[in-house]
Design an enzyme around this catalytic site. Structure first.
Site, PDB file in Angstrom:
ATOM      1  N   THR A   1      52.743  52.570  48.144  1.00  0.00           N
ATOM      2  CA  THR A   1      51.346  52.890  48.083  1.00  0.00           C
ATOM      3  C   THR A   1      50.732  51.859  47.170  1.00  0.00           C
ATOM      4  O   THR A   1      50.815  51.912  45.977  1.00  0.00           O
ATOM      5  CB  THR A   1      51.079  54.312  47.631  1.00  0.00           C
ATOM      6  OG1 THR A   1      49.758  54.496  47.263  1.00  0.00           O
ATOM      7  CG2 THR A   1      51.974  54.779  46.551  1.00  0.00           C
TER       8      THR A   1
ATOM      9  N   THR B   1      53.609  68.078  41.406  1.00  0.00           N
ATOM     10  CA  THR B   1      53.413  69.085  40.372  1.00  0.00           C
ATOM     11  C   THR B   1      53.083  68.454  39.032  1.00  0.00           C
ATOM     12  O   THR B   1      52.802  69.160  38.089  1.00  0.00           O
ATOM     13  CB  THR B   1      54.683  69.942  40.226  1.00  0.00           C
ATOM     14  OG1 THR B   1      55.802  69.092  39.963  1.00  0.00           O
ATOM     15  CG2 THR B   1      54.947  70.720  41.484  1.00  0.00           C
TER      16      THR B   1
END
Length: 406
Positions: free
Chosen positions: A193, A406
């Site tokens: 990414t 998370t």
């Protein structure tokens, strides 16, 4: 300023260093506290070129940005959000990307097709358009200006901002090239990414700019790897607004090579900073391959070595296990004579002509504990050469990616 070949590195240079560019960033609530919305803008429309991920799942922002550039090969402003990638989000995600472009264009006062959008973050979640819209509406507030804010806004798991600018003289005019990038994990560009943005005040022919970017990408952004994963959102954009008032640059221009080299340096610098900032990384690793049949073969072999998880873990453990390097060379699929292959870790020769060369294990371990290391592979008598960059693979990489959402 530090002298570097035919150009100079600008102290504290950034994506807004070139004439007519400004950049900024702000927090709009996509992340809990961090700046998460960034943009940069040119006073005038700029010639534009882009390269994009080879992943067949291409995120909605890429599709919209491609459409923008395709209209007349120009852009004037780019808006980027972090936290959410807007990838694999279907028709709603695509409409959100269009809406993001429209809102941004209206806010900065440009035609819609002159605006580009980019997103990075978690795949499969829709953008909270209410927060994004509110954030875009605040772009005009001058308190949000600052290239450092842009560099921060585009980060995800990165640990540092990545920016640079250089100056080069063209036609007696000072031309500036600046850039910013983000990337730390899911990095194995064929166009990871990874987002890269480059600005310049040079006047450049659009077709020539596109050709140069593609060639340079293959020797910079496409020659890095962190973990072998190619993202849905990779994008590199270059904008050239012409405000330096040089003669239009094409490969026929007598100073084209000076411009090309400066642009390549900016892209290589940003690519290496991404590799250096790999998730959990403790070393920047460079692989130099020489003596291959062709440059393409050398590049493929270099990428094979730097992509090997066994090589990367050996480096993390400072283990001079050269057998892993030999293995990665062997399965690259490129032709070579095993009896002509030599390998060095820095100045330490460990393999000569395909067989072990005696070396001091303690000296090798000490070298592999340095922050930057280079692996040299001499394959034979060919003229092909290639360089790739990556990092070690650590326990921290597993921790970061085991809890990414998370």
């Amino acid at each position: 300023m530090q002298v570097q070949q035919q150009f100079t590195i600008v102290k504290e240079g950034n994506i807004a260093s070139a004439k007519g560019f400004q950049a900024g960033g702000l927090h709009c609530g996509l992340r809990k506290k961090k700046v998460d919305l960034g943009w940069f803008y040119s006073e005038v429309p700029a010639e534009a070129a882009g390269v994009y991920t080879m992943n067949v799942f291409q995120a909605a922002p890429l599709k919209v940005t491609k459409e923008s550039i395709a209209k007349e090969n120009k852009l004037q402003a780019v808006v980027v959000n972090s936290a959410i990638a807007n990838a694999c989000t279907g028709e709603q995600g695509l409409q959100d990307a269009y809406d993001m472009r429209q809102l941004f264009a209206e806010t900065v006062g440009i035609e819609e097709h002159l605006a580009a959008v980019a997103s990075t973050g978690v795949i499969g979640e829709l953008l909270p358009m209410d927060k994004l819209s509110q954030g875009i509406s605040q772009i005009a507030d001058k308190s949000n200006l600052g290239a450092n804010k842009f560099e921060t806004a585009i980060l995800t798991t990165d640990t540092r901002e990545k920016g640079i600018a250089v100056e080069v003289e063209i036609d007696g005019q000072t031309v500036t090239i600046g850039g910013a990038a983000k990337g730390s994990g899911m990095i194995n560009p064929n166009m990871a990414t990874m987002l890269g943005f480059v600005t310049t005040d040079a006047k450049v022919n659009a077709a020539s700019l596109s050709t140069a970017l593609k060639a340079i990408t293959n020797k910079s952004f496409n020659m890095i790897t962190v973990d072998g994963d190619t993202s849905t959102n990779d994008m590199v954009l270059v904008l050239a607004n012409g405000l330096a008032e040089n003669q239009s640059l094409t490969p026929e221009h007598p100073e084209w090579q000076s411009f090309f080299d400066a642009l390549q340096f900016v892209c290589e610098y940003l690519a290496k900073e991404i590799a250096r900032d790999g998730e959990g990384a403790t070393r920047l690793v460079e692989v130099q391959v020489n003596g291959a049949v062709t440059d393409e073969a050398a590049a493929k072999i270099a990428k094979s070595i730097i992509s090997s998880n066994l090589v990367k873990t050996a480096i993390h453990g400072a283990d001079a296990n050269w057998g892993r390097i030999i293995t990665a060379i062997g399965y690259s699929g490129e032709p070579l004579d095993p009896d002509k292959v030599s390998i060095s870790l820095g100045d330490i020769l460990v393999v000569e002509n395909g067989v072990p060369h005696p070396f001091d294990e303690d000296q090798a371990k000490e070298y592999l504990l340095e922050e930057e290391i280079t692996i040299y592979a001499q394959l034979g008598d060919g003229n092909g050469k290639g360089i790739a960059w990556g990092c070690d693979l650590s326990y921290e990489y597993v921790r970061i990616n085991a809890s990414y959402r998370t």
